[in-house]
Design a protein around this motif. Structure first.
Motif, PDB file in Angstrom:
ATOM      1  N   SER A 110     -16.143 -13.486  13.592  1.00  0.00           N
ATOM      2  CA  SER A 110     -15.793 -12.182  13.046  1.00  0.00           C
ATOM      3  C   SER A 110     -16.804 -11.813  11.970  1.00  0.00           C
ATOM      4  N   THR A 112      -8.471  -8.470   7.297  1.00  0.00           N
ATOM      5  CA  THR A 112      -9.763  -8.677   7.957  1.00  0.00           C
ATOM      6  C   THR A 112     -10.246 -10.101   7.776  1.00  0.00           C
ATOM      7  N   SER A 159      -9.637 -13.301  21.130  1.00  0.00           N
ATOM      8  CA  SER A 159     -10.524 -13.057  19.991  1.00  0.00           C
ATOM      9  C   SER A 159      -9.712 -12.674  18.767  1.00  0.00           C
ATOM     10  N   LYS A 181     -10.542 -10.597  16.745  1.00  0.00           N
ATOM     11  CA  LYS A 181     -10.685  -9.149  16.584  1.00  0.00           C
ATOM     12  C   LYS A 181      -9.583  -8.384  17.318  1.00  0.00           C
TER      13      LYS A 181
END
Length: 387
Positions: free
Chosen positions: A63, A325, A367, A369
């Motif tokens: 990431s 994040t 993932s 993400k």
């Protein structure tokens, strides 16, 4: 040595090998330690949604955090006195982070200096600063960080007044530590730790001694630390520090949606949802409980990270699925460092990575993400329904 399979195994080994003064420094919170405990226990209230018959080949935990590529969205948090957990501890931790491909954050209150870490690593690292009164010292600190190639500054905004940590007071843990016959006797039982400390020249606060005005030796450090922190801190002052640095800035210590909006207004690149590991305001809510409201307030406008309470890859997974994040680990890597030095930090990162990857797969995602709230079962009212 028995097999080390989880962060708790590292903590137990760390407990046996490290002097009580420094173990208690890491493994404690303020006052009743309610927030310290709930930082970890609240993660257990969130359940994961298992999915099957989903193609899980080619998974990735890669990431970015503030535009920097990371092997997984986990940074090593700034931890003061890391070099007393293991000799040259900051250097060891930074090396492990570099090899693993995750960010390392050096604390201003580190034992090894900015220059020490830069000379012994090749990857850029982040540097944490406090909101101190002395502008001249702060400018020199920023200049040193630039010269060392630091790519971001992490400004701790929740320490203008120190929370009381009972264990530290009882152990004489201060800057510098006040050694007592009892603490010296305990240190003498930690033979491996003591032999390593005897072989290093780095035993004092390398970013302060010889750099702060009037602090030429450890004896003069105490009066400086008592006066350095600024209780009159406000958002204008934080904005001044951001301008003073002129590069990427992460504000650490945000626990309220209104403060998150203020961080956005002063131009921070990211915030860290954090209660200082439960070491400041006891009775504050856990970071993971605070995260949803902050995500609702600013999550689409600024990068949001989470710190405080992460002890596993599943904790990382839950924070990311709730919208963060990235994440920071402090105690988890300190356990590894105190247990096994650089190899222990690597082991902590390996454990968290494996738990993150495996759990992500069993939730049907390939993932990090792609993680979202759909993989979680969150209790109603988890974020609080307060009067």
């Amino acid at each position: 040595m028995p097999a080390i399979t989880c962060i708790e195994d590292l903590r137990q080994l760390y407990h046996r090998r490290t002097p009580k003064m420094f173990y208690d420094y890491a493994e404690s919170g303020s006052w009743t330690e309610q927030t310290f405990a709930e930082n970890t226990s609240d993660f257990q209230d969130i359940y994961l949604r298992q999915r099957v018959a989903v193609d899980m080949a080619g998974r990735s935990t890669a990431s970015q955090m503030i535009g920097q590529d990371v092997a997984m969205p986990v940074a090593l948090a700034p931890v003061g006195l890391t070099g007393m957990q293991s000799a040259d501890g900051e250097i060891k931790a930074a090396r492990a982070a570099e090899k693993f491909g995750v960010p390392f954050t050096l604390s201003t209150m580190s034992i090894c200096s900015i220059e020490d870490v830069a000379e012994n690593t090749s990857a850029p690292f982040w540097f944490q600063v406090y909101t101190l009164k002395d502008d001249e010292f702060m400018r020199r600190l920023f200049d040193r960080a630039r010269a060392a190639g630091c790519t971001a500054i992490v400004i701790t905004v929740d320490l203008q007044i120190m929370g009381q940590r009972h264990k530290d007071i009882k152990n004489g843990l201060s800057a510098p530590p006040k050694l007592t016959p009892r603490s010296i006797a305990n240190m003498m039982t930690k033979v491996g730790w003591g032999l390593e400390m005897l072989q290093t020249k780095r035993r004092f606060f390398g970013n302060i001694v010889g750099h702060a005005k009037g602090v030429s030796d450890p004896a003069s450090l105490s009066s400086w630390t008592a006066e350095a922190f600024d209780p009159s801190l406000n958002w204008d002052r934080i904005a001044q520090f951001i301008r003073m640095w002129g590069g990427k800035v992460i504000l650490k210590g945000i626990l309220d949606a209104e403060d998150a909006r203020q961080a956005l207004n002063v131009g921070a690149d990211a915030i860290v949802v954090s209660n200082h590991g439960g070491r400041q305001l006891d009775g504050a809510i856990s970071s993971i409980r605070a995260l949803p409201e902050i995500m609702d307030a600013v999550g689409d406008k600024i990068e949001v990270h989470l710190d405080s309470g992460i002890r596993s890859g599943q904790d990382v997974l839950k924070a990311l699925a709730m919208g963060a994040t990235g994440t920071f680990i402090g105690r988890a890597f300190v356990y590894g460092l105190g247990a096994m030095g650089e190899a222990g930090v690597t082991k902590a990162l390996e454990i968290i990575h494996k738990e993150l990857d495996t759990s992500m797969a069993l939730c049907g995602r390939k993932s990090v993400k792609d993680l979202d709230r759909d993989i979680l079962l969150v209790p109603k009212g988890f974020s609080g329904e307060w009067e």
